[in-house]
Design a protein around this motif. Structure first.
Motif, PDB file in Angstrom:
ATOM      1  N   PRO A 198       0.614  -1.319   0.144  1.00 12.70           N
ATOM      2  CA  PRO A 198      -0.041  -0.045  -0.140  1.00 12.70           C
ATOM      3  C   PRO A 198       0.985   1.273  -0.104  1.00 12.70           C
ATOM      4  O   PRO A 198       2.108   1.259   0.589  1.00 12.70           O
ATOM      5  N   PHE A 199       0.339   2.325  -0.535  1.00 16.25           N
ATOM      6  CA  PHE A 199       0.804   3.627  -0.690  1.00 16.25           C
ATOM      7  C   PHE A 199       0.071   4.614  -0.338  1.00 16.25           C
ATOM      8  O   PHE A 199      -1.165   4.446  -0.435  1.00 16.25           O
ATOM      9  N   ASP A 200       0.256   5.848   0.268  1.00 18.33           N
ATOM     10  CA  ASP A 200      -0.527   6.718   0.852  1.00 18.33           C
ATOM     11  C   ASP A 200      -1.075   7.647  -0.378  1.00 18.33           C
ATOM     12  O   ASP A 200      -1.765   8.545  -0.246  1.00 18.33           O
ATOM     13  N   SER A 201      -0.673   7.407  -1.581  1.00 22.16           N
ATOM     14  CA  SER A 201      -0.916   8.377  -2.664  1.00 22.16           C
ATOM     15  C   SER A 201      -0.623   7.625  -4.046  1.00 22.16           C
ATOM     16  O   SER A 201       0.257   6.537  -4.193  1.00 22.16           O
ATOM     17  N   ARG A 202      -1.324   7.969  -5.043  1.00 25.92           N
ATOM     18  CA  ARG A 202      -1.148   7.299  -6.548  1.00 25.92           C
ATOM     19  C   ARG A 202       0.060   7.782  -7.120  1.00 25.92           C
ATOM     20  O   ARG A 202       0.858   6.902  -7.642  1.00 25.92           O
ATOM     21  N   GLU A 203       0.537   8.782  -6.790  1.00 26.03           N
ATOM     22  CA  GLU A 203       1.731   9.460  -7.213  1.00 26.03           C
ATOM     23  C   GLU A 203       2.996   8.649  -6.878  1.00 26.03           C
ATOM     24  O   GLU A 203       3.933   8.067  -7.511  1.00 26.03           O
TER      25      GLU A 203
END
Length: 292
Positions: A198-203
């Motif tokens: 998981p990442f906290d942003s699409r970027e």
């Protein structure tokens, strides 16, 4: 029983992904031979059909040319935005204008704040919402036409990478995803052997894909296509994933719940625009990296 049901559903998704890949290959053969369209940009993009060709919607009476007042927002590019000349532009705006032309109706397109759109429709400040609002978000405050575009999920990987984007093909592969949303939930349920990151942003997710910190990213195909159009180096792999329980049933035009006549007229216009190729023309213009 739950395990059997889940396995059966995965098999259904796999078959659909294979079918969509095959269809895309067939379309690419026609496109490369110049049989469909002629632009270089179209040759790289799978061209979807948005309506059921066997479905027939009754045409509005010839004298029925009532005015239509569309409500939209102006801050969701490429769907709705204000161009450098100060005019409303975008995919949804062109669809609305084409509907007006198809119906030979006099139309206005009025921008509103996103959080005021449903209130404005209820107050009869407009007749139809064309602002990428999904039916689930509107609840019982609006009814919707047939979809004129969908919001599939897709996998993206570094350009040139060969990745088998099926559950068994992604076993032990690191797959980036935005944390906490439907895409992560879908991955964890139907790709249980993948390593979900998981990442906290699409970027951040797509940067990790580009730099090969993960094997692929998974997310909303529209957002990913826009990112890839501006930041070369990645490409879609595998087919599109359209499970309604996670990604919705497509996007239509909303009208007041008691205004079924306007919905009928809009459905007829949308089908005619699809049959004529106008929807595909707008799709190619605003989504040069195809989302399907």
């Amino acid at each position: 029983m739950a395990i059997q049901s889940e396995d059966a559903f995965i098999q259904k998704l796999q078959r659909r992904a294979k079918l969509m890949t095959a269809i895309a290959l067939i379309f690419n053969v026609f496109l490369a031979s110049g049989c469909i369209f002629g632009s270089a940009r179209a040759q790289d993009v799978f061209l979807p059909a948005f309506s059921d060709p066997h479905r027939r919607v009754q045409a509005p009476p010839a004298q029925d040319k009532q005015n239509l007042r569309f409500l939209t927002s102006d801050d969701y590019p490429p769907f709705e935005f204000v161009d450098p000349q100060g005019a409303l532009a975008g995919f949804n705006i062109e669809v609305a204008k084409a509907i007006c032309e198809q119906l030979q109706a006099t139309c206005t397109i009025q921008p509103r704040r996103w959080d005021n759109l449903l209130d404005a429709l209820a107050a009869k400040e407009g007749d139809a919402l064309i602002a990428s609002i999904k039916p689930a978000a509107a609840g019982n405050r609006a009814i919707f036409t047939e979809p004129y575009y969908f919001t599939p999920a897709r996998f993206a990987a570094p350009a040139g990478d060969s990745l088998d984007a099926r559950p068994e093909g992604l076993a032990d592969k690191k797959i980036g995803v935005e944390a906490g949303g439907a895409h992560e939930a879908f991955l964890r349920k139907f790709f249980p052997r993948a390593v979900v990151v998981p990442f906290d942003s699409r970027e951040k997710m797509m940067r990790a894909v580009l730099e090969k910190q993960v094997d692929a990213g998974f997310g909303d195909a529209i957002s990913l296509s826009l990112w890839m159009n501006e930041t070369p180096g990645c490409a879609f792999v595998g087919g599109d994933w359209l499970e309604p329980a996670y990604f919705g049933e497509g996007v239509g035009i909303g009208v007041r719940p008691d205004d079924r006549e306007t919905r009928r007229r809009l459905n007829w216009a949308l089908q005619k625009l699809d049959e004529s190729g106008k929807l595909t023309e707008f799709y190619l213009k605003y989504f040069p990296v195809g989302i399907y």
